[in-house]
Design an enzyme around this catalytic site. Structure first.
Site, PDB file in Angstrom:
ATOM      1  N   CYS A  78     -38.615  14.164  14.491  1.00  0.00           N
ATOM      2  CA  CYS A  78     -38.122  13.377  13.359  1.00  0.00           C
ATOM      3  C   CYS A  78     -37.281  14.204  12.394  1.00  0.00           C
ATOM      4  CB  CYS A  78     -39.296  12.759  12.597  1.00  0.00           C
ATOM      5  SG  CYS A  78     -40.407  13.980  11.847  1.00  0.00           S
ATOM      6  N   GLU A 117     -41.821   6.304  18.269  1.00  0.00           N
ATOM      7  CA  GLU A 117     -42.186   6.374  16.848  1.00  0.00           C
ATOM      8  C   GLU A 117     -41.325   7.408  16.152  1.00  0.00           C
ATOM      9  OE1 GLU A 117     -44.030   8.742  13.696  1.00  0.00           O
ATOM     10  OE2 GLU A 117     -44.031   9.325  15.819  1.00  0.00           O
ATOM     11  N   ARG A 161     -48.332   6.122   5.142  1.00  0.00           N
ATOM     12  CA  ARG A 161     -47.286   6.946   5.761  1.00  0.00           C
ATOM     13  C   ARG A 161     -46.477   6.044   6.686  1.00  0.00           C
ATOM     14  NH1 ARG A 161     -47.101  12.488   6.051  1.00  0.00           N
ATOM     15  NH2 ARG A 161     -45.900  13.451   7.727  1.00  0.00           N
ATOM     16  N   ARG A 163     -43.960   4.428   9.177  1.00  0.00           N
ATOM     17  CA  ARG A 163     -43.216   4.891  10.342  1.00  0.00           C
ATOM     18  C   ARG A 163     -42.594   3.686  11.042  1.00  0.00           C
ATOM     19  NH1 ARG A 163     -43.541   9.056   8.267  1.00  0.00           N
ATOM     20  NH2 ARG A 163     -44.183  11.080   9.095  1.00  0.00           N
TER      21      ARG A 163
END
Length: 290
Positions: A78, A117, A161, A163
């Site tokens: 990421c 993801e 969090r 995503r």
């Protein structure tokens, strides 16, 4: 013996096995995994067995060595898309191009499904261009794509969090768009009604991905290099929100090295500063800050 074949999966950029844990809880067997980080692989092997993961650069792995599977999972790097990184996106010559390897593996092995993801910022970088390039590559492989922004807090985990999860379902030769609703996994009935979406004629909503004038919203679908995206209310809570202090061990069960009560924490801090500190009555840090 069950007449149903056990579903299998592979885990790319596996880390210490987050996807694998979820899949095992769902009865899906992970048969191959890979990561380039030696320490992550050591933890993975400790948890799942000595031969559970292949250490090495995914770019150098022969695709013939990857077994056939039903589901491909990947939390691909990421850093190119993160607000904390250099924000190079798909132009990152080291990490950004790793996505191309995922596309190559999907195209070669043709799993029934894939689940990817990444950070939510991937949706909006450079007015959404990076995400549309990724989406276009996936949709060109004859998969129906759906994505949505989800946070662990929606599942009763005390961490917010967000995503993006991208789910792909391989279209069979007789795939009929009229049955689109049966292939979506990120919408519940009330949200489907909220969309007021004509599933029998859904193709009239689609725009060419790379030339799409529509914004990349937190939910959307893509099919044959076309896309549709829509703003939705926040993802519904599957389980009630939980505060961290409600799942911590009681003070009597905490091992000394993990004792984070205010008294012990302050003692360590003030000892490091070599000053005296006042007694605080043993109040738990979680109770003060939770």
């Amino acid at each position: 013996m069950s007449r149903f074949k056990k579903q299998t999966a592979i885990e790319l950029f596996a880390g210490i096995g987050g996807f694998r844990l979820g899949l095992e809880a769902s009865g899906i067997q992970t048969i191959w995994a890979n990561d380039i980080n030696e320490l992550c692989c050591q933890v993975y092997q400790s948890n799942f067995g000595q031969n559970s993961i292949v250490l090495g650069d995914i770019q150098s792995i022969n695709l013939a060595d990857i077994p056939d599977h039903d589901l491909l999972t990947a939390g691909f790097p990421c850093q190119p898309f993160s607000a904390a990184g250099k924000k190079l996106g798909i132009r990152d010559q080291f990490r950004g191009t790793l996505f191309e390897k995922i596309v190559e593996i999907i195209d070669t092995k043709k799993p029934h499904y894939f689940l990817l993801e990444n950070v939510k910022r991937i949706l909006t970088m450079e007015q959404g261009h990076h995400f549309k390039v990724i989406l276009n590559a996936l949709a060109s492989l004859n998969y129906l794509i759906e994505w949505r922004i989800i946070s662990p807090i929606n599942f009763g985990i005390p961490q917010n969090r967000e995503r993006i999860f991208i789910f792909g379902s391989r279209c069979k030769s007789d795939f009929n768009p009229i049955n689109l609703e049966d292939h979506l996994i990120f919408l519940n009935q009330s949200e489907t009604e909220y969309l007021n979406f004509d599933f029998e004629n859904f193709e009239k909503y689609l725009y060419p991905i790379l030339d799409s004038p529509i914004k990349n919203y937190p939910w959307g679908i893509a099919y044959q290099n076309k896309m549709y995206s829509q703003s939705l209310p926040s993802f519904p809570d599957i389980y009630p929100p939980t505060r961290l202090k409600n799942i911590l061990q009681s003070e009597s069960e905490v091992e000394p090295q993990f004792d984070f009560t205010i008294t012990v924490f302050k003692a360590h801090v003030f000892q490091a500063w070599d000053v005296e500190y006042p007694p605080l009555g043993g109040v738990k840090a979680s109770e003060s800050f939770g």
